[in-house]
Design an enzyme around this catalytic site. Structure first.
Site, PDB file in Angstrom:
ATOM      1  CB  ALA A   1      10.620 -33.315  12.643  1.00  0.00           C
TER       2      ALA A   1
ATOM      3  CG  ASP B   1       5.046 -42.526  13.702  1.00  0.00           C
ATOM      4  OD1 ASP B   1       4.651 -42.945  12.596  1.00  0.00           O
ATOM      5  OD2 ASP B   1       5.515 -41.386  13.861  1.00  0.00           O
TER       6      ASP B   1
ATOM      7  CB  THR C   1       0.801 -40.132  15.471  1.00  0.00           C
ATOM      8  OG1 THR C   1       0.639 -39.069  14.561  1.00  0.00           O
ATOM      9  CG2 THR C   1       2.225 -40.171  15.973  1.00  0.00           C
TER      10      THR C   1
ATOM     11  CD  GLU D   1       6.634 -35.657  21.280  1.00  0.00           C
ATOM     12  OE1 GLU D   1       7.375 -36.014  20.364  1.00  0.00           O
ATOM     13  OE2 GLU D   1       6.860 -35.920  22.472  1.00  0.00           O
TER      14      GLU D   1
ATOM     15  CD  GLU E   1       7.447 -17.190  48.697  1.00  0.00           C
ATOM     16  OE1 GLU E   1       7.606 -18.412  48.491  1.00  0.00           O
ATOM     17  OE2 GLU E   1       6.540 -16.539  48.183  1.00  0.00           O
TER      18      GLU E   1
END
Ligand SMILES: NC(=O)c1ccc[n+]([C@@H]2O[C@H](COP(=O)([O-])OP(=O)(O)OC[C@H]3O[C@@H](n4cnc5c(N)ncnc54)[C@H](OP(=O)(O)O)[C@@H]3O)[C@@H](O)[C@H]2O)c1
Length: 354
Positions: A158, A209, A205, A290, A54
């Site tokens: 995925a 990874d 993970t 993820e 605003e």
């Protein structure tokens, strides 16, 4: 409320979206000032701590003599408290604006209808609920954060066409990701990272990874990295512990972390709800989860998720790490290149119909 009101409110939403990923725990807000069917000023909340929408819209008006005949549109109720600027509801009154159209009420304790009451008391005509559902969707992170006192949770993974998220790994196998999706999907994931306050992955993970969990294919501030290391299994060489980026490790075994990595103690029987409460206390409005499968399954089983974004690539693994399962029907399916993207909303959730 008229059809024209809806057109100007949609412009507020468009403006508000420009703040995605930048307003942090604050809401996304857009504001438009209209005189005789002409937009004479507009603004949005650019970043955490910056002027409200605003204020920016009012400052952009060149001819202040038009205010008394103008309508101010705001995607969220103008505030009622003193922050870095005086309350927006007071500013609207001071400028002599006599009609205000709002999409959603602001549920935060300092506002919660007070902005509207201030304006009505000052004789301003206030219309609420203009495109309320769309406004709610725009600020879904903020509403969950305020109402459920936890970050908004988005799950993303995925999977192969035969339902695996990774090949079976042996300890001696390479560390790194076995990619399932194409380049476009990976770029999209980096854009999504730029929109959320934190990214979270499970212990396994990190070990398999070793992801960097930063933004490389898009622009924006890196989200806070979050993981859990209950049993002290993470190697000091993991990127997530390199101290280069704000990182929170929920741990049962205190580690010697450096730089921007902090640990938060969890006991072995901790609950995901406790962990989310802790992130809420750290003013983390949203978490992009993820993987891997076990962490996703914990979120799904506990019902502590709001959206899921699931890529299905064209390859098959035949065996490996099974993808998590969602019972919901996708709200939307997109196809690009060789990848299918299914988007889900948790229907048991307060905002999506629960
Ligand atoms: N395709 C994709 O999108 C994608 C994305 C990420 C990962 N992956 C793959 O997924 C595999 C790893 O997945 P994963 O299912 O084995 O493991 P994960 O979900 O990454 O990690 C699970 C581990 O995290 C710890 N943990 C702590 N709190 C937990 C909680 N509330 N819920 C679940 N786990 C918790 C547990 O270890 P402790 O018992 O030591 O506490 C648990 O064994 C890797 O092969 C990786 O490549 C694929």
């Amino acid at each position: 409320m008229t059809e024209k009101d809806k057109i100007y409110m949609r412009r507020c939403f468009e403006l508000a979206r420009k703040g995605l990923g930048l307003t942090r725990a604050n809401p996304l807000v857009g504001c438009v000032i209209v005189h005789n069917d002409r937009i004479i000023g507009e603004g949005y909340h650019h970043e955490f701590g910056g002027p409200h929408a605003e204020v920016n819209a009012i400052r952009s008006v060149k001819d202040p003599s038009l205010f008394p005949e103008a309508t101010l549109y705001a995607s969220l109720e103008p505030c009622a408290h003193y922050g870095k600027t005086p309350p927006c509801s007071m500013l609207v009154h001071q400028k002599g604006i006599r009609r205000v159209v709002i999409s959603n009420l602001d549920p935060s304790p300092r506002v919660n209808g007070l902005g509207i009451r201030h304006m009505e008391k000052a004789g301003i005509s206030v219309v609420t609920g203009c495109l309320e559902e769309e406004g709610c969707d725009l600020n879904r992170r903020f509403f969950v954060y305020q109402k459920e006192k936890r970050p908004y949770v988005i799950l993303k993974w995925a999977q192969t066409v035969d339902g695996f998220i990774d090949l079976e790994r042996e300890p001696e196998d390479h560390v790194g990701t076995n990619w399932i999706t194409d380049e476009v999907s990976r770029t999209l994931v980096h854009k999504w990272r730029s929109e959320e306050a934190a990214i979270m992955v499970g212990t396994n993970t990190i070990i398999t990874d070793n992801p960097r969990l930063n933004i490389r294919r898009w622009t924006g501030d890196h989200p806070v990295r979050v993981t859990i290391d209950r049993n002290g299994r993470l190697s000091d060489n993991a990127y997530i512990l390199d101290g280069s980026q704000d990182t929170i490790v929920f741990t049962g075994v205190p580690g010697k972390y450096s730089g921007r990595t902090r640990s938060i103690r969890v006991d072995p029987s901790y609950d995901l709800r406790d962990l989310l409460e802790e992130l809420y206390d750290q003013q983390i409005i949203s978490v992009f989860v993820e993987g891997g499968a076990k962490l996703h399954e914990s979120f799904i089983t506990s019902g502590l998720w709001d959206e899921a974004r699931v890529f299905t690539g064209k390859m098959s693994f035949t065996q490996g790490v099974r993808a998590p399962e969602l019972k919901e029907i996708p709200d939307e399916t997109l196809i690009f290149h060789d990848t299918i993207l299914n988007l889900y909303k948790n229907r048991d959730n307060l905002l999506h119909g629960g």
